[in-house]
Design a protein around this motif. Structure first.
Motif, mmCIF file in Angstrom:
data_model
loop_
_atom_site.group_PDB
_atom_site.id
_atom_site.type_symbol
_atom_site.label_atom_id
_atom_site.label_comp_id
_atom_site.label_asym_id
_atom_site.label_seq_id
_atom_site.Cartn_x
_atom_site.Cartn_y
_atom_site.Cartn_z
ATOM 1 N N ASP A 527 -16.238 43.896 54.468
ATOM 2 C CA ASP A 527 -16.291 42.553 55.046
ATOM 3 C C ASP A 527 -14.934 41.870 54.837
ATOM 4 O O ASP A 527 -14.412 41.854 53.725
ATOM 5 N N ARG A 529 -14.103 38.874 54.481
ATOM 6 C CA ARG A 529 -14.155 37.830 53.458
ATOM 7 C C ARG A 529 -14.106 38.438 52.058
ATOM 8 O O ARG A 529 -13.446 37.909 51.164
ATOM 9 N N ALA A 630 -12.306 33.529 58.648
ATOM 10 C CA ALA A 630 -13.387 32.550 58.836
ATOM 11 C C ALA A 630 -14.552 32.892 57.918
ATOM 12 O O ALA A 630 -14.770 34.057 57.547
ATOM 13 N N GLY A 631 -15.310 31.875 57.560
ATOM 14 C CA GLY A 631 -16.512 32.099 56.762
ATOM 15 C C GLY A 631 -16.322 31.943 55.278
ATOM 16 O O GLY A 631 -17.219 32.278 54.496
ATOM 17 N N LEU A 632 -15.146 31.449 54.874
ATOM 18 C CA LEU A 632 -14.904 31.227 53.450
ATOM 19 C C LEU A 632 -14.911 29.730 53.147
ATOM 20 O O LEU A 632 -14.490 28.907 53.964
ATOM 21 N N VAL A 633 -15.363 29.395 51.960
ATOM 22 C CA VAL A 633 -15.391 28.023 51.486
ATOM 23 C C VAL A 633 -14.489 27.947 50.260
ATOM 24 O O VAL A 633 -14.495 28.857 49.412
ATOM 25 N N TYR A 658 -12.195 30.917 46.255
ATOM 26 C CA TYR A 658 -12.747 31.210 47.573
ATOM 27 C C TYR A 658 -14.141 31.802 47.414
ATOM 28 O O TYR A 658 -14.376 32.651 46.549
ATOM 29 N N ILE A 660 -17.681 33.234 49.740
ATOM 30 C CA ILE A 660 -18.418 33.481 50.984
ATOM 31 C C ILE A 660 -19.428 32.359 51.118
ATOM 32 O O ILE A 660 -20.138 32.020 50.163
ATOM 33 N N ASP A 661 -19.464 31.731 52.272
ATOM 34 C CA ASP A 661 -20.319 30.558 52.467
ATOM 35 C C ASP A 661 -21.743 30.866 52.036
ATOM 36 O O ASP A 661 -22.350 31.855 52.463
#
Length: 682
Positions: A527, A529, A630-633, A658, A660-661
């Motif tokens: 993945d 992320r 994309a998809g990281l917080v 960082y 993963i959402d």
């Protein structure tokens, strides 16, 4: 009568001396029949190997030679050889009667010299089976003269002169004027200067004695003699001769090669031959993926670091210098001294930018980057951590760096320990990787299940068998260095795995592409992320973990992540670094594994090799940048606790993490250890 009888033996001895005195130019041992000795036969050619920028890396073939037409080189090049070897070349018919008479006369006074013509020299050099120039008998000389006369009846002077220049042995295994120009002066024969042409024309008398790279003063003196002869014979003006004599003698470094890359030559030769291209027969042009600047930087960094290690107080093994002095391992697979290997690839393409298989190819051509199988130690851990993050464990998850005992199938207990013989207790996952805590990696392996970690390693490109034992979590299973370094490209590529690639194309003599290996399609192994998070965790390894030595040579403007590796017995040390442009790894150890030194670790022994090489490559070059997928917080955390930072958190402990959402603090309540109850886990 008595006077005549007294003088006759002197002339007989002189004549015999003349017959024995053949030029030593290019003498070769007898070989299979090359046909009638007056024929000009096709010459063995070599395949030239180039770096990605077109610079020469080396040549492949039984003889290093690229034949060139006389019309493609400046006229003063052949004239230099005529001036010193055969000034009446255009007047005689293969045998110089005037020269023989002069040689006979000189021999009477004790000044013995040869009278072989260029045609005679060509006959001997081209047909050593029929005209063995080591044979000093009058019969050989007569056969040579007969063949020279016949050659001149079948070929014109230009054909003979061209063949002569392409046949000459210039030492080092370099044959012909073009190979000599490339290797001594760094450019083809078409670009030779007058002074360089005279330097090469100085060598027929003895390629060893007048080698311009090894004996520049001796070559320069004879070069000036050649220039004077050219002026005397009207081939150049006196002013041209004086100007050329005043030029300094400068030979190309590294034998005209852009970088030291003998192991690369072996790899591309094998790959081309497996593809059906007979490159050892010569005449091909191989364009590789190698970056000559990085290749030489890797060679130099490995040489400098291993030599520095051997000079450390308490180092107790044989050194490279000692082994070379005793000539104990010349051409051997194994050596007694510290060895190493370096690999660098461009992660986006898999193209190998540098490969070094050892410290000295001539001493030991064994390619440790390709053919060795060595334990990676803790440098295997990022794969374990990636499997954990992929299963849902966030990088701030609390993990236990504590003493553990793992039951083995044979009933014994496996007790992993840390290299510092201490335990840190409960720490964030990120900290565990930065500090390379062994019990944490083993716990992750055990709870995730060996199959999941091994499957990820396979997807990333590691082909060596990985044993399903807990010790494999900390690098007990051997790997091939090239595969292992390439696997790290998955972290650089946000999860995309690549295969290493060495050859861009192979062309034949006519410039036709006969082989251009296709790049395999990229494979998503992880993945994006997850790959980004683990790569970011590895940045801490360099910035404040086990590889802080990297910043001694690599400036802070170059982003780098990486992981060190050291085996339990300190026999193998590693560092693999990832920048936005390159993935580069180094291994150090002995061919027969043994402790390098007490306390040897990858961060202090192997990491400097990568750091020095990258530092030289990045000098004057701006690095690319990394961007999260994309998809990281992101969230600001306390490095010590792994919890969200608050007003009481001091600035030095704050950092950006960082997630993963959905796994970040404050999202749906997340049990970090729920990954160990994943349906695929054991």
């Amino acid at each position: 009568m008595s006077a005549t009888l007294t003088r006759r033996p002197a002339f007989t001895r002189a004549a015999l001396l003349l017959l024995l005195a053949a030029g030593s130019l290019g003498a070769q041992p007898p070989q299979a029949s090359t046909g009638e000795p007056w024929r000009i036969v096709p010459l063995t050619q070599s395949t030239v190997v180039y770096a990605r920028d077109g610079a020469m890396l080396g040549e492949i073939g039984r003889q290093v030679r690229t034949s060139v037409s006389l019309r493609t080189i400046p006229r003063y090049v052949p004239n230099a050889f005529i001036a010193v070897e055969d000034k009446r070349f255009y007047q005689h018919n293969g045998v110089d009667v005037v020269g023989i008479a002069g040689a006979l006369k000189d021999a009477v006074t004790g000044d013995v010299r040869g009278a072989s013509t260029i045609t005679q020299l060509l006959v001997g050099n081209m047909h050593p089976d029929a005209i063995d120039r080591r044979d000093r008998s009058p019969a050989r000389k007569l056969r040579e003269q007969k063949a020279a006369l016949e050659m001149e009846r079948h070929y014109n002077k230009e054909q003979i002169l061209e063949a002569f220049l392409n046949t000459l042995d210039f030492g080092h295994g370099w044959f012909g004027i073009d190979a000599a120009a490339r290797h001594y002066f760094g450019h083809p024969a078409a670009q030779l200067t007058l002074a360089e042409a005279a330097s090469l024309a100085s060598m027929p008398k003895s390629p060893v004695l007048y080698d311009p790279s090894r004996h520049p003063d001796r070559n320069r003196e004879r070069r000036n003699t050649v220039l004077a002869l050219m002026a005397e014979q009207g081939m150049i003006t006196r002013a041209q001769a004086d100007a050329a004599m005043a030029e300094p003698l400068r030979t190309a470094p590294n034998g005209g090669m852009a970088a030291t890359a003998p192991w690369v030559l072996d790899v591309v030769r094998i790959q081309a031959e497996r593809a059906g291209v007979p490159v050892r027969e010569g005449g091909y042009r191989i364009v590789t993926t190698i970056d000559p600047k990085l290749q030489q930087a890797a060679v130099d960094a490995l040489a400098e670091q291993t030599a520095a290690i051997e000079k450390r107080p308490g180092y107790r093994h044989a050194t490279y210098a000692q082994a070379k002095a005793k000539n104990t391992s010349a051409g051997a697979r194994e050596t007694s001294y510290l060895q190493g290997a370096v690999v660098a690839i461009e992660p986006s393409t898999g193209e190998v930018r540098a490969l070094v298989g050892g410290r000295d190819y001539e001493d030991s051509p064994f390619d440790r980057a390709i053919d060795a199988q060595r334990q990676p130690g803790s440098s295997f851990k990022p794969i374990v951590y990636a499997a954990a993050v992929a299963a849902g464990l966030p990088p701030n998850a609390p993990v236990g760096d504590t003493a553990i005992a793992v039951p083995l199938p044979n009933g014994q207990l496996y007790r992993p320990e840390n290299s510092d013989d201490s335990y840190l207790g409960i720490i964030p996952l990120r900290e565990a990787l930065a500090r390379s805590r062994n019990p944490v990696a083993v716990q992750l392996w055990t709870q995730l299940g060996p199959d999941s970690v091994i499957a990820l390693a396979r997807r990333m490109g590691i082909r060596s068998p990985i044993a399903p034992y807990p010790s494999s979590a900390i690098g007990a299973s051997v790997v091939q260095p090239l595969d292992f370094v390439t696997a790290y490209a998955t972290f650089a590529n946000l999860g995309v795995a690549v295969e290493p690639r060495f050859v861009t194309k192979v062309e034949d003599r006519a410039g036709k592409v006969v082989w251009a290996p296709a790049s395999p399609p990229p494979q998503l192994a992880l993945d994006p992320r997850v790959a980004f998070i683990v790569r970011d965790m590895m940045r801490d390894v360099v910035d404040r973990g086990t590889a802080t030595s990297v910043r001694k040579w690599l400036p802070a403007r170059v982003p780098i992540a990486g992981k060190t590796g050291t085996t339990n017995d300190n026999a193998d040390v590693w560092f693999v670094g990832v920048t936005p442009d390159l993935v580069m790894g180094a291994w150090l150890g002995f061919d027969k594994p043994k402790t390098i030194t007490a306390g040897a670790v990858g961060g202090t022994l192997a990491a400097p090799v990568v750091a020095q090489a990258l530092g030289r490559w990045y000098a004057g070059r701006e690095p690319a940048t990394w961007s999260p997928p994309a998809g990281l917080v992101t969230m600001e955390l306390d490095r010590q606790t792994g919890l969200p930072a608050d007003a009481a958190t001091p600035p030095e402990r704050r950092y950006t993490e960082y997630f993963i959402d959905g796994t970040q603090p404050g999202a749906q309540k997340f049990d970090a250890w729920s990954i160990f109850r994943h349906p695929g886990a054991r």
